[in-house]
Motif scaffolding. Structure first.
Motif, PDB file in Angstrom:
ATOM      1  N   ARG A 104      19.114  53.365   4.481  1.00 47.05           N
ATOM      2  CA  ARG A 104      17.825  53.628   5.251  1.00 47.05           C
ATOM      3  C   ARG A 104      16.565  53.421   4.719  1.00 47.05           C
ATOM      4  N   PRO A 105      15.505  52.891   5.666  1.00 49.18           N
ATOM      5  CA  PRO A 105      14.266  52.644   4.899  1.00 49.18           C
ATOM      6  C   PRO A 105      13.581  54.008   4.721  1.00 49.18           C
ATOM      7  N   LEU A 106      12.805  54.140   3.482  1.00 48.11           N
ATOM      8  CA  LEU A 106      12.121  55.175   3.119  1.00 48.11           C
ATOM      9  C   LEU A 106      10.915  55.099   4.010  1.00 48.11           C
ATOM     10  N   ARG A 107      10.295  56.156   4.476  1.00 48.66           N
ATOM     11  CA  ARG A 107       9.136  56.261   5.346  1.00 48.66           C
ATOM     12  C   ARG A 107       8.014  56.491   4.289  1.00 48.66           C
ATOM     13  N   THR A 108       6.789  56.294   4.907  1.00 50.31           N
ATOM     14  CA  THR A 108       5.474  56.460   3.883  1.00 50.31           C
ATOM     15  C   THR A 108       4.565  57.370   4.823  1.00 50.31           C
ATOM     16  N   ASP A 109       3.509  57.677   4.297  1.00 48.05           N
ATOM     17  CA  ASP A 109       2.457  58.343   5.230  1.00 48.05           C
ATOM     18  C   ASP A 109       1.938  57.359   6.247  1.00 48.05           C
ATOM     19  N   ALA A 110       1.682  56.156   5.930  1.00 50.02           N
ATOM     20  CA  ALA A 110       1.406  55.072   6.698  1.00 50.02           C
ATOM     21  C   ALA A 110       2.408  54.703   7.867  1.00 50.02           C
ATOM     22  N   ASP A 111       3.812  54.979   7.495  1.00 49.18           N
ATOM     23  CA  ASP A 111       4.654  54.961   8.648  1.00 49.18           C
ATOM     24  C   ASP A 111       4.417  56.260   9.677  1.00 49.18           C
ATOM     25  N   ALA A 112       4.074  57.355   8.994  1.00 45.81           N
ATOM     26  CA  ALA A 112       3.960  58.569  10.019  1.00 45.81           C
ATOM     27  C   ALA A 112       2.724  58.521  10.969  1.00 45.81           C
ATOM     28  N   ALA A 113       1.860  57.926  10.339  1.00 47.52           N
ATOM     29  CA  ALA A 113       0.558  57.561  11.010  1.00 47.52           C
ATOM     30  C   ALA A 113       0.752  56.383  12.111  1.00 47.52           C
ATOM     31  N   ALA A 114       1.402  55.462  11.905  1.00 44.18           N
ATOM     32  CA  ALA A 114       1.664  54.536  12.839  1.00 44.18           C
ATOM     33  C   ALA A 114       2.401  55.098  14.051  1.00 44.18           C
ATOM     34  N   GLN A 115       3.629  56.002  13.643  1.00 41.65           N
ATOM     35  CA  GLN A 115       4.356  56.877  14.753  1.00 41.65           C
ATOM     36  C   GLN A 115       3.329  57.621  15.424  1.00 41.65           C
ATOM     37  N   ARG A 116       2.170  58.179  14.902  1.00 42.71           N
ATOM     38  CA  ARG A 116       1.783  59.271  15.705  1.00 42.71           C
ATOM     39  C   ARG A 116       0.501  58.438  16.688  1.00 42.71           C
ATOM     40  N   GLU A 117       0.205  56.997  16.297  1.00 48.80           N
ATOM     41  CA  GLU A 117      -0.398  56.268  17.252  1.00 48.80           C
ATOM     42  C   GLU A 117       0.292  55.292  18.263  1.00 48.80           C
ATOM     43  N   GLY A 118       1.817  55.573  18.216  1.00 45.58           N
ATOM     44  CA  GLY A 118       2.782  54.941  19.211  1.00 45.58           C
ATOM     45  C   GLY A 118       3.159  53.703  18.833  1.00 45.58           C
ATOM     46  N   TRP A 119       3.161  53.175  17.470  1.00 43.76           N
ATOM     47  CA  TRP A 119       3.622  51.770  17.065  1.00 43.76           C
ATOM     48  C   TRP A 119       4.567  52.036  15.960  1.00 43.76           C
ATOM     49  N   THR A 120       5.052  50.891  15.496  1.00 49.78           N
ATOM     50  CA  THR A 120       6.000  50.751  14.414  1.00 49.78           C
ATOM     51  C   THR A 120       5.511  49.739  13.397  1.00 49.78           C
ATOM     52  N   ARG A 121       5.441  50.445  12.282  1.00 50.98           N
ATOM     53  CA  ARG A 121       4.729  49.493  10.956  1.00 50.98           C
ATOM     54  C   ARG A 121       5.729  48.616  10.378  1.00 50.98           C
ATOM     55  N   ASN A 122       5.306  47.447  10.156  1.00 48.90           N
ATOM     56  CA  ASN A 122       5.880  46.488   9.300  1.00 48.90           C
ATOM     57  C   ASN A 122       5.730  46.538   8.081  1.00 48.90           C
ATOM     58  N   ASP A 123       6.387  46.616   6.994  1.00 48.97           N
ATOM     59  CA  ASP A 123       6.128  46.550   5.673  1.00 48.97           C
ATOM     60  C   ASP A 123       7.232  45.605   4.733  1.00 48.97           C
ATOM     61  N   GLU A 124       6.584  44.356   4.219  1.00 49.42           N
ATOM     62  CA  GLU A 124       7.566  43.709   3.627  1.00 49.42           C
ATOM     63  C   GLU A 124       8.088  44.240   2.237  1.00 49.42           C
ATOM     64  N   GLY A 125       7.156  45.156   1.561  1.00 45.74           N
ATOM     65  CA  GLY A 125       7.584  45.933   0.243  1.00 45.74           C
ATOM     66  C   GLY A 125       8.293  47.238   0.601  1.00 45.74           C
ATOM     67  N   ARG A 126       8.704  47.292   1.885  1.00 47.58           N
ATOM     68  CA  ARG A 126       9.323  48.475   2.101  1.00 47.58           C
ATOM     69  C   ARG A 126      10.582  48.821   1.202  1.00 47.58           C
ATOM     70  N   SER A 127      10.796  50.176   0.769  1.00 48.92           N
ATOM     71  CA  SER A 127      11.869  50.697  -0.182  1.00 48.92           C
ATOM     72  C   SER A 127      12.984  51.152   0.745  1.00 48.92           C
ATOM     73  N   PHE A 128      14.164  51.235   0.032  1.00 48.52           N
ATOM     74  CA  PHE A 128      15.238  51.664   0.834  1.00 48.52           C
ATOM     75  C   PHE A 128      16.208  52.478   0.037  1.00 48.52           C
ATOM     76  N   ARG A 129      16.899  53.764   0.769  1.00 48.64           N
ATOM     77  CA  ARG A 129      17.770  54.452   0.054  1.00 48.64           C
ATOM     78  C   ARG A 129      19.292  53.969   0.461  1.00 48.64           C
ATOM     79  N   LEU A 130      19.915  53.628  -0.445  1.00 48.85           N
ATOM     80  CA  LEU A 130      21.499  53.416  -0.173  1.00 48.85           C
ATOM     81  C   LEU A 130      22.193  54.420  -0.513  1.00 48.85           C
ATOM     82  N   THR A 131      23.178  54.963   0.189  1.00 46.81           N
ATOM     83  CA  THR A 131      24.017  55.981  -0.141  1.00 46.81           C
ATOM     84  C   THR A 131      25.490  55.535   0.271  1.00 46.81           C
ATOM     85  N   HIS A 132      26.482  55.761  -0.565  1.00 46.53           N
ATOM     86  CA  HIS A 132      27.779  55.526  -0.393  1.00 46.53           C
ATOM     87  C   HIS A 132      28.747  56.774  -0.065  1.00 46.53           C
ATOM     88  N   CYS A 133      29.166  56.967   0.916  1.00 49.07           N
ATOM     89  CA  CYS A 133      29.946  58.408   0.961  1.00 49.07           C
ATOM     90  C   CYS A 133      31.488  58.028   1.520  1.00 49.07           C
TER      91      CYS A 133
END
Length: 87
Positions: A4-33
């Motif tokens: 799962r990509p980790l969301r940032t405050d900038a992602d939340a702001a983009a969502q409020r404005e109705g668009w999706t933010r592209n981030d080449e430096g995005r971090s991710f959470r990996l979970t093995h269950c």
């Protein structure tokens, strides 16, 4: 395994404005269950599940390195709606 990509405050702001933010430096959470197969079809699919590993990848390059360390080729992944993974 779930990635799962980790969301940032900038992602939340983009969502409020109705668009999706592209981030080449995005971090991710990996979970093995591991799940109990008999419970996957029910609404309580995670009873008895075990989290094997969890870590965070700093960016896509780190994500690929972690997948390689775990022995999981990236081409094995698909969109969640094309899997049996509980969501």
């Amino acid at each position: 395994m779930e990635i799962r990509p980790l969301r940032t405050d900038a992602d939340a702001a983009a969502q409020r404005e109705g668009w999706t933010r592209n981030d080449e430096g995005r971090s991710f959470r990996l979970t093995h269950c591991e799940y109990v197969i008999e419970r996957l079809d029910g609404w309580d699919y995670d009873i008895g599940s075990d989290e094997i590993k969890r870590t965070t990848a700093a960016d896509e390059a780190d994500l690929l390195a972690l997948l390689q360390d775990w022995g999981v080729p990236p081409e094995r992944f698909t969109y969640p709606w094309d899997t049996d993974f509980p969501a």
